[in-house]
Design a protein around this motif. Structure first.
Motif, PDB file in Angstrom:
ATOM      1  N   ALA A   1      -7.933  -0.559   3.385  1.00 53.42           N
ATOM      2  CA  ALA A   1      -7.090  -1.058   2.299  1.00 53.42           C
ATOM      3  C   ALA A   1      -5.797  -0.249   2.199  1.00 53.42           C
ATOM      4  N   GLY A   2      -5.903   1.069   2.370  1.00 48.09           N
ATOM      5  CA  GLY A   2      -4.716   1.910   2.341  1.00 48.09           C
ATOM      6  C   GLY A   2      -3.806   1.697   3.528  1.00 48.09           C
ATOM      7  N   GLN A   3      -4.409   1.399   4.688  1.00 48.75           N
ATOM      8  CA  GLN A   3      -3.610   1.160   5.896  1.00 48.75           C
ATOM      9  C   GLN A   3      -2.799  -0.118   5.788  1.00 48.75           C
ATOM     10  N   ALA A   4      -3.240  -1.066   4.987  1.00 48.88           N
ATOM     11  CA  ALA A   4      -2.454  -2.287   4.740  1.00 48.88           C
ATOM     12  C   ALA A   4      -1.503  -2.107   3.568  1.00 48.88           C
ATOM     13  N   LEU A   5      -1.875  -1.263   2.609  1.00 51.84           N
ATOM     14  CA  LEU A   5      -1.067  -1.091   1.404  1.00 51.84           C
ATOM     15  C   LEU A   5       0.252  -0.385   1.674  1.00 51.84           C
ATOM     16  N   VAL A   6       0.218   0.740   2.393  1.00 53.62           N
ATOM     17  CA  VAL A   6       1.426   1.541   2.581  1.00 53.62           C
ATOM     18  C   VAL A   6       2.546   0.753   3.269  1.00 53.62           C
ATOM     19  N   PRO A   7       2.281  -0.001   4.353  1.00 51.54           N
ATOM     20  CA  PRO A   7       3.372  -0.808   4.923  1.00 51.54           C
ATOM     21  C   PRO A   7       3.971  -1.798   3.931  1.00 51.54           C
ATOM     22  N   VAL A   8       3.137  -2.351   3.048  1.00 48.47           N
ATOM     23  CA  VAL A   8       3.656  -3.282   2.040  1.00 48.47           C
ATOM     24  C   VAL A   8       4.605  -2.558   1.091  1.00 48.47           C
ATOM     25  N   ILE A   9       4.199  -1.378   0.620  1.00 49.84           N
ATOM     26  CA  ILE A   9       5.032  -0.616  -0.317  1.00 49.84           C
ATOM     27  C   ILE A   9       6.351  -0.210   0.335  1.00 49.84           C
ATOM     28  N   VAL A  10       6.265   0.328   1.555  1.00 48.01           N
ATOM     29  CA  VAL A  10       7.482   0.766   2.244  1.00 48.01           C
ATOM     30  C   VAL A  10       8.405  -0.422   2.510  1.00 48.01           C
ATOM     31  N   ALA A  11       7.833  -1.539   2.966  1.00 45.43           N
ATOM     32  CA  ALA A  11       8.645  -2.726   3.228  1.00 45.43           C
ATOM     33  C   ALA A  11       9.325  -3.220   1.961  1.00 45.43           C
ATOM     34  N   LYS A  12       8.617  -3.177   0.842  1.00 47.36           N
ATOM     35  CA  LYS A  12       9.208  -3.604  -0.436  1.00 47.36           C
ATOM     36  C   LYS A  12      10.337  -2.668  -0.848  1.00 47.36           C
ATOM     37  N   ARG A  13      10.135  -1.373  -0.719  1.00 42.92           N
ATOM     38  CA  ARG A  13      11.147  -0.401  -1.107  1.00 42.92           C
ATOM     39  C   ARG A  13      12.399  -0.508  -0.233  1.00 42.92           C
ATOM     40  N   GLU A  14      12.199  -0.875   1.035  1.00 38.49           N
ATOM     41  CA  GLU A  14      13.325  -0.962   1.959  1.00 38.49           C
ATOM     42  C   GLU A  14      13.951  -2.350   2.008  1.00 38.49           C
ATOM     43  N   GLY A  15      13.438  -3.281   1.203  1.00 32.82           N
ATOM     44  CA  GLY A  15      14.039  -4.606   1.124  1.00 32.82           C
ATOM     45  C   GLY A  15      13.753  -5.509   2.308  1.00 32.82           C
TER      46      GLY A  15
END
Length: 494
Positions: A420-434
């Motif tokens: 779950a964490g391995q999928a979560l972090v890319p989502v957060i980073v992608a959102k922060r970077e637009g």
């Protein structure tokens, strides 16, 4: 101009089918009673009874099929993603943001675990004895990280031989091949960068890797269709083989661990998503197939192909970024195995042996949980992380044996949180970077996840999306890129 009745096209009738989510739920509903029946039947003189053996064979075969896809998928995806990042100047920023959020989530997770451990005192509420203590056969060290960065061969493979002695005295030597995901990641990055440096002469090679990746993903889709069958075998065998007898002696520890894992999975992760303006329900709807397979298979690496697929096609993370972040996370992002479990286990073992931990020891636990997973990258595992924590604190390694009885039961929850964490972090980073495709993330669960195979042309436009990293596109922060002409993301292929 008049239109006759025969010229009016009738909408095609939708054929009845059971959605993928329901297929998995049906598999779980069948697996539990089958496992209980298999356990009640008991073993035979030759070994497990036919039902348990069948469930085990089905589950092991499914995990093997997934693991077979890991080396080519990771290598081809990373090489292709590097080639597609030629026009992007902020790729290094994505990498550092990924590492930063790996550390942030691990820090919060270990803090929750320490609080629970001090609250419940699991080492003071157990009936295990010192006779059950035993040092593990393998342990982690701070030199492992450097050793595992250097590939042993061009394929990142290693051979493991074992000697088995049959009851009749016959010796059998079995040799199996294992792959190191971290080494494959390093190899792919080096090859991808070298191809870019070569220039025009490398274009045929890059075209080949892109074509080969499409073939591997098609094969992987066929394997993913077997998830309900694999779930039936994996979960059924877990129920039949382990049962719940061993939990009684370590009930407080087991319950505390699962409460800690639940706080991370259903408390911390949704809070981070809300903080970034994302719906937790959408996240779990899209990521749940990977989390569920991780729970029953107890393998982050085996689940990696599914994790990468749902991260890209369900959660809207561009393939060029997900191809790096997800495989890298499978070796270094382990909130379950590297944060919650070692922290609680260290408290348990210290209390069991009557060793008082001070503030320095707790800070060391935090340090190992946040940084130590990198030291065991490539040889990941809860036992390896635990031994690294215990050796850093100076606690007896024999304490690992005290928890061995419930290891498989604990590993199910630990692995689910890891994935779950391995999928979560890319989502957060992608959102922060637009660069997160919000339309894809917020879409109803369907063709974007595992219900249907997406039609050709529905993949995110990697270069177009990633070019917005760091601004310059005029989009609002975190907003999706301008849709490409003819984008068919919302279309569904039946």
């Amino acid at each position: 101009m008049s239109v006759t009745a025969t010229e009016v096209s009738q909408p095609p009738k939708r054929r009845f089918r059971i959605s993928f989510g329901w297929q998995i739920l049906i598999a779980i509903a069948l697996a539990i009673p089958l496992g209980l029946i298999g356990r009640a039947m008991g073993p035979t003189e030759e070994g497990p009874n036919w039902l348990v053996f069948t469930l085990q064979t089905i589950g092991d075969t499914f995990v093997t099929l997934l693991q077979v896809a890991v080396p080519p998928l990771v290598f081809l995806a990373i090489v292709t993603s590097i080639a597609n990042l030629r026009k992007v100047t902020n790729a290094a920023r994505l990498a550092w943001q990924t590492l930063l959020w790996f550390c942030i989530t691990a820090l919060i997770s270990v803090g929750l675990a320490l609080g629970l451990g001090l609250l419940t005192n699991p080492g003071l509420h157990t009936s295990v004895t010192e006779e059950q203590a035993a040092a593990p056969s393998s342990s982690g060290s701070w030199l492992d990280f450097l050793n595992n960065l250097v590939p042993a061969n061009v394929l990142g493979l290693s051979a493991d031989s074992s000697l088995e002695v049959a009851p009749d005295g016959t010796n059998t030597v079995s040799t199996g091949l294992e792959f190191n995901v971290l080494q494959i990641v390093i190899l792919a990055i080096v090859v991808g960068i070298a191809a870019l440096k070569v220039g025009a002469k490398a274009e045929p090679f890059l075209a080949f890797t892109e074509s080969a990746l499409e073939i591997v993903q098609k094969i992987l889709w066929w394997v993913i269709l077997l998830i309900p069958v694999g779930t039936l075998g994996l979960l059924g065998y877990r129920v039949a083989d382990y049962g719940w007898d061993a939990i009684s002696a370590l009930g407080v520890f087991t319950l505390t661990l699962y409460v800690g894992l639940a706080l991370v999975l259903f408390g911390l992760y949704p809070a981070l998503l809300r903080l970034h303006g994302l719906s937790p329900l959408r996240y779990f709807a899209k990521a749940w197939p990977a989390i569920q397979v991780a729970f029953v298979s107890q393998s982050s690496v085996g689940t990696l192909p599914i994790t990468q697929r749902v991260t890209e096609r369900g959660l809207g993370v561009p393939r060029e970024y997900a191809s790096f972040a997800v495989p890298f996370g499978a070796t270094t992002k382990m909130d379950g195995c590297a944060a919650v479990f070692p922290a609680l286990s260290a408290i348990f073992i210290a209390q069991f042996y009557g060793i008082q931990l001070g503030i320095t020891d707790y800070l060391l636990i935090v340090f190992v949980s946040v940084i130590g997973s990198a030291a065991t990258a490539g040889i990941t595992g809860a036992t390896v992380m635990l031994t690294l924590t215990l050796s850093t604190l100076g606690l007896p390694l024999e304490g690992v044996g005290l928890l061995a009885a419930v290891g498989p039961i604990l590993d199910m929850g630990r692995t689910a949180v890891n994935v779950a964490g391995q999928a979560l972090v890319p989502v957060i980073v992608a959102k922060r970077e637009g660069i997160l495709d919000l339309d894809r993330y917020n879409a109803e669960r369907g063709a974007d996840t595992l219900d249907d195979e997406p039609a050709e042309g529905t993949e995110p436009e990697g270069d177009r999306v990633l070019a917005t990293v760091g601004g310059g596109s005029g989009d609002a922060p975190g907003g999706p890129a301008e849709p490409a002409p003819g984008d068919a993301t919302a279309e569904r292929k039946d």
